[in-house]
Design a protein around this motif. Structure first.
Motif, PDB file in Angstrom:
ATOM      1  N   TYR A  97     -44.583  82.577  70.945  1.00  0.00           N
ATOM      2  CA  TYR A  97     -43.918  82.338  69.672  1.00  0.00           C
ATOM      3  C   TYR A  97     -44.738  82.755  68.460  1.00  0.00           C
ATOM      4  N   ASN A  98     -46.075  82.739  68.586  1.00  0.00           N
ATOM      5  CA  ASN A  98     -46.941  83.178  67.482  1.00  0.00           C
ATOM      6  C   ASN A  98     -46.660  82.426  66.184  1.00  0.00           C
ATOM      7  N   LEU A  99     -46.384  81.133  66.307  1.00  0.00           N
ATOM      8  CA  LEU A  99     -46.196  80.316  65.112  1.00  0.00           C
ATOM      9  C   LEU A  99     -47.555  79.915  64.543  1.00  0.00           C
ATOM     10  N   VAL A 100     -47.567  79.602  63.252  1.00  0.00           N
ATOM     11  CA  VAL A 100     -48.799  79.140  62.600  1.00  0.00           C
ATOM     12  C   VAL A 100     -48.920  77.640  62.871  1.00  0.00           C
ATOM     13  N   PRO A 101     -49.932  77.207  63.625  1.00  0.00           N
ATOM     14  CA  PRO A 101     -49.972  75.809  64.090  1.00  0.00           C
ATOM     15  C   PRO A 101     -50.088  74.769  62.986  1.00  0.00           C
ATOM     16  N   ASP A 102     -50.676  75.140  61.847  1.00  0.00           N
ATOM     17  CA  ASP A 102     -50.888  74.167  60.771  1.00  0.00           C
ATOM     18  C   ASP A 102     -49.765  74.170  59.735  1.00  0.00           C
ATOM     19  N   ARG A 127     -30.096  74.358  60.177  1.00  0.00           N
ATOM     20  CA  ARG A 127     -28.974  73.681  60.837  1.00  0.00           C
ATOM     21  C   ARG A 127     -28.372  74.563  61.919  1.00  0.00           C
ATOM     22  N   SER A 128     -28.205  75.853  61.648  1.00  0.00           N
ATOM     23  CA  SER A 128     -27.650  76.770  62.647  1.00  0.00           C
ATOM     24  C   SER A 128     -28.535  76.853  63.887  1.00  0.00           C
ATOM     25  N   LEU A 129     -29.839  76.723  63.673  1.00  0.00           N
ATOM     26  CA  LEU A 129     -30.798  76.811  64.780  1.00  0.00           C
ATOM     27  C   LEU A 129     -30.986  75.473  65.490  1.00  0.00           C
ATOM     28  N   GLY A 130     -30.373  74.413  64.994  1.00  0.00           N
ATOM     29  CA  GLY A 130     -30.564  73.091  65.582  1.00  0.00           C
ATOM     30  C   GLY A 130     -31.942  72.520  65.312  1.00  0.00           C
ATOM     31  N   LEU A 131     -32.544  72.934  64.192  1.00  0.00           N
ATOM     32  CA  LEU A 131     -33.918  72.518  63.881  1.00  0.00           C
ATOM     33  C   LEU A 131     -34.032  71.654  62.635  1.00  0.00           C
ATOM     34  N   TYR A 132     -32.916  71.350  62.002  1.00  0.00           N
ATOM     35  CA  TYR A 132     -32.998  70.670  60.713  1.00  0.00           C
ATOM     36  C   TYR A 132     -33.722  69.324  60.827  1.00  0.00           C
ATOM     37  N   GLU A 133     -33.452  68.581  61.883  1.00  0.00           N
ATOM     38  CA  GLU A 133     -34.089  67.262  62.026  1.00  0.00           C
ATOM     39  C   GLU A 133     -35.561  67.378  62.431  1.00  0.00           C
ATOM     40  N   HIS A 134     -35.979  68.575  62.821  1.00  0.00           N
ATOM     41  CA  HIS A 134     -37.377  68.800  63.216  1.00  0.00           C
ATOM     42  C   HIS A 134     -38.153  69.584  62.163  1.00  0.00           C
ATOM     43  N   ARG A 135     -37.568  69.786  60.995  1.00  0.00           N
ATOM     44  CA  ARG A 135     -38.126  70.708  60.009  1.00  0.00           C
ATOM     45  C   ARG A 135     -39.513  70.314  59.508  1.00  0.00           C
ATOM     46  N   ALA A 136     -39.835  69.021  59.532  1.00  0.00           N
ATOM     47  CA  ALA A 136     -41.133  68.568  59.023  1.00  0.00           C
ATOM     48  C   ALA A 136     -42.182  68.429  60.125  1.00  0.00           C
ATOM     49  N   LYS A 137     -41.808  68.762  61.358  1.00  0.00           N
ATOM     50  CA  LYS A 137     -42.757  68.664  62.468  1.00  0.00           C
ATOM     51  C   LYS A 137     -43.579  69.940  62.571  1.00  0.00           C
ATOM     52  N   PHE A 138     -44.734  69.816  63.241  1.00  0.00           N
ATOM     53  CA  PHE A 138     -45.576  70.966  63.520  1.00  0.00           C
ATOM     54  C   PHE A 138     -45.210  71.546  64.889  1.00  0.00           C
ATOM     55  N   VAL A 142     -42.997  69.911  68.969  1.00  0.00           N
ATOM     56  CA  VAL A 142     -41.655  70.230  69.460  1.00  0.00           C
ATOM     57  C   VAL A 142     -41.762  70.990  70.772  1.00  0.00           C
ATOM     58  N   SER A 143     -40.630  71.140  71.459  1.00  0.00           N
ATOM     59  CA  SER A 143     -40.606  71.780  72.774  1.00  0.00           C
ATOM     60  C   SER A 143     -40.764  73.294  72.652  1.00  0.00           C
ATOM     61  N   GLY A 144     -40.969  73.939  73.798  1.00  0.00           N
ATOM     62  CA  GLY A 144     -41.058  75.398  73.823  1.00  0.00           C
ATOM     63  C   GLY A 144     -39.783  76.048  73.328  1.00  0.00           C
ATOM     64  N   GLY A 145     -38.648  75.503  73.717  1.00  0.00           N
ATOM     65  CA  GLY A 145     -37.378  76.049  73.257  1.00  0.00           C
ATOM     66  C   GLY A 145     -37.211  75.925  71.754  1.00  0.00           C
ATOM     67  N   GLN A 146     -37.655  74.807  71.204  1.00  0.00           N
ATOM     68  CA  GLN A 146     -37.566  74.617  69.752  1.00  0.00           C
ATOM     69  C   GLN A 146     -38.543  75.530  69.021  1.00  0.00           C
ATOM     70  N   THR A 169     -36.966  84.904  76.486  1.00  0.00           N
ATOM     71  CA  THR A 169     -36.819  83.753  77.385  1.00  0.00           C
ATOM     72  C   THR A 169     -37.885  83.746  78.473  1.00  0.00           C
ATOM     73  N   GLY A 170     -38.850  84.671  78.390  1.00  0.00           N
ATOM     74  CA  GLY A 170     -39.824  84.829  79.480  1.00  0.00           C
ATOM     75  C   GLY A 170     -40.702  83.616  79.710  1.00  0.00           C
ATOM     76  N   ALA A 171     -40.949  82.820  78.678  1.00  0.00           N
ATOM     77  CA  ALA A 171     -41.835  81.664  78.811  1.00  0.00           C
ATOM     78  C   ALA A 171     -41.062  80.350  78.916  1.00  0.00           C
ATOM     79  N   LEU A 172     -39.736  80.443  79.108  1.00  0.00           N
ATOM     80  CA  LEU A 172     -38.889  79.244  79.063  1.00  0.00           C
ATOM     81  C   LEU A 172     -38.266  78.944  80.423  1.00  0.00           C
ATOM     82  N   ASP A 173     -37.918  77.671  80.632  1.00  0.00           N
ATOM     83  CA  ASP A 173     -37.232  77.308  81.871  1.00  0.00           C
ATOM     84  C   ASP A 173     -35.766  77.752  81.809  1.00  0.00           C
ATOM     85  N   TYR A 174     -35.071  77.580  82.938  1.00  0.00           N
ATOM     86  CA  TYR A 174     -33.709  78.105  83.089  1.00  0.00           C
ATOM     87  C   TYR A 174     -32.755  77.582  82.021  1.00  0.00           C
ATOM     88  N   GLN A 175     -32.695  76.272  81.838  1.00  0.00           N
ATOM     89  CA  GLN A 175     -31.746  75.698  80.904  1.00  0.00           C
ATOM     90  C   GLN A 175     -32.079  76.072  79.462  1.00  0.00           C
TER      91      GLN A 175
END
Length: 236
Positions: A97-102, A127-138, A142-146, A169-175
Motif C-alpha cells: 500500500y505504501n501509505l505514510v505510517p504517521d 464515504r464511497s470507499l467505506g473509510l469515513y468512520e476510519h478517517r482519523a485512524k493510522f 486498520v485492516s489490510g483491505g482498508q 489484491t495480491g496481498a489480500l485474502d479471498y474475501q
C-alpha cells in the motif's frame, strides 16, 4: 479496437541490459483500451506486465513505439511534462500500500489531493470507499483491505482519467480481494475513469471489458468480453 480509445499503445518495445546480457522484456506490443473501460492484463511472472504498467505510467522510457493517454503522446514528453502527466492524468495503486505510517487515513489521501487542480471531495470519497468512520485512524490501526482502500483513494482523489493497479489484491485474502474488486467496479461506474488491472489471477478477467495477455513480452490475447461477471460473483 475500441470505438473511443483512452489508452493506445503501438509497437511498444523495451529491453534491459546490453550485449550478451540484453533481455527483451516487451516486443512490438500494440493495443488500445477504451475510455471508461476496465482492462485486465494477465500473464505469468516475467511476461512483461509490470514493465508495461511502468511505461504507461511514465515511470520508465520505451525503447521504441508510442503510448498515447487521453490524447497525450508520452514518448514525446520532456521529463518535466512527464511529471505533470503523472500528476494530472494518472493514479497508481500498488500491491503493497505504501501509505505514510504517521499520517491518518484522511491525511494519506489529502497528500495527493493537493497535487490536483480538480480533486474529488475528500469526505464524499471516504464515504464511497467505506473509510469515513476510519478517517482519523493510522494505517496500522486498520485492516489490510482498508489500507488498500486508502491507497485507492489516494490515487483516485486526484480525479485521474487513468487508474493503473499493479496486483491490487495480491496481498489480500479471498474475501477482501473480492471487496476490493467490487470497489474497482464502483470506482469505474461512479467516477468514469479507465482502469488497467495487472494480475496473476485469471478469474478476474471475467469482470473486465477488455482482456490482454502477455507471454514472453508479446501480446498473445486481446479480446473484449461480450458478457461480464460482477466481481461479487467471481470465484477462484
Amino acid at each position: 479496437m475500441p470505438a473511443n480509445p483512452y489508452l493506445q499503445v503501438s509497437g511498444l518495445c523495451k529491453h534491459y541490459g546490453e550485449g550478451e546480457a540484453r533481455v527483451s522484456v516487451l516486443h512490438d506490443v500494440s493495443c488500445a483500451v477504451g475510455a471508461g473501460e476496465i482492462c485486465v492484463l494477465l500473464g505469468p511472472s516475467g511476461s512483461g506486465k509490470s514493465t508495461f504498467l511502468n511505461l504507461v505510467g511514465g515511470l520508465e522510457a520505451a525503447d521504441a513505439g508510442s503510448i498515447t493517454v487521453g490524447g497525450t503522446e508520452l514518448t514525446a514528453l520532456t521529463p518535466k511534462q512527464l511529471g505533470e502527466y503523472r500528476r494530472d492524468k494518472l493514479g497508481f495503486v500498488f500491491q503493497f500500500y505504501n501509505l505514510v505510517p504517521d499520517l491518518t487515513i484522511r491525511e494519506n489521501i489529502e497528500v495527493t489531493a493537493h497535487l490536483s487542480a480538480n480533486p474529488l471531495a475528500i469526505d464524499n470519497l471516504l464515504r464511497s470507499l467505506g473509510l469515513y468512520e476510519h478517517r482519523a485512524k493510522f494505517p496500522r490501526q486498520v485492516s489490510g483491505g482498508q489500507q488498500q482502500r486508502c491507497a485507492i483513494g489516494r490515487a483516485l482523489v486526484k480525479n485521474p482519467g487513468l487508474l493503473l493497479c499493479d496486483e491490487p489484491t495480491g496481498a489480500l485474502d479471498y474475501q477482501t480481494s473480492k471487496e476490493i474488486l467490487e470497489l474497482m467496479e464502483t470506482v469505474n461506474r461512479d467516477f468514469g475513469c479507465t482502469i488497467v488491472i495487472v494480475t496473476h489471477n485469471d478469474a478476474i478477467k471475467h469482470m473486465a471489458h477488455r482482456v490482454l495477455r502477455l507471454r514472453d513480452g508479446q501480446l498473445v490475447e486481446n479480446v473484449a468480453n461480450a458478457e461480464r461477471m460482477r466481481a461479487r460473483d467471481l470465484t477462484w
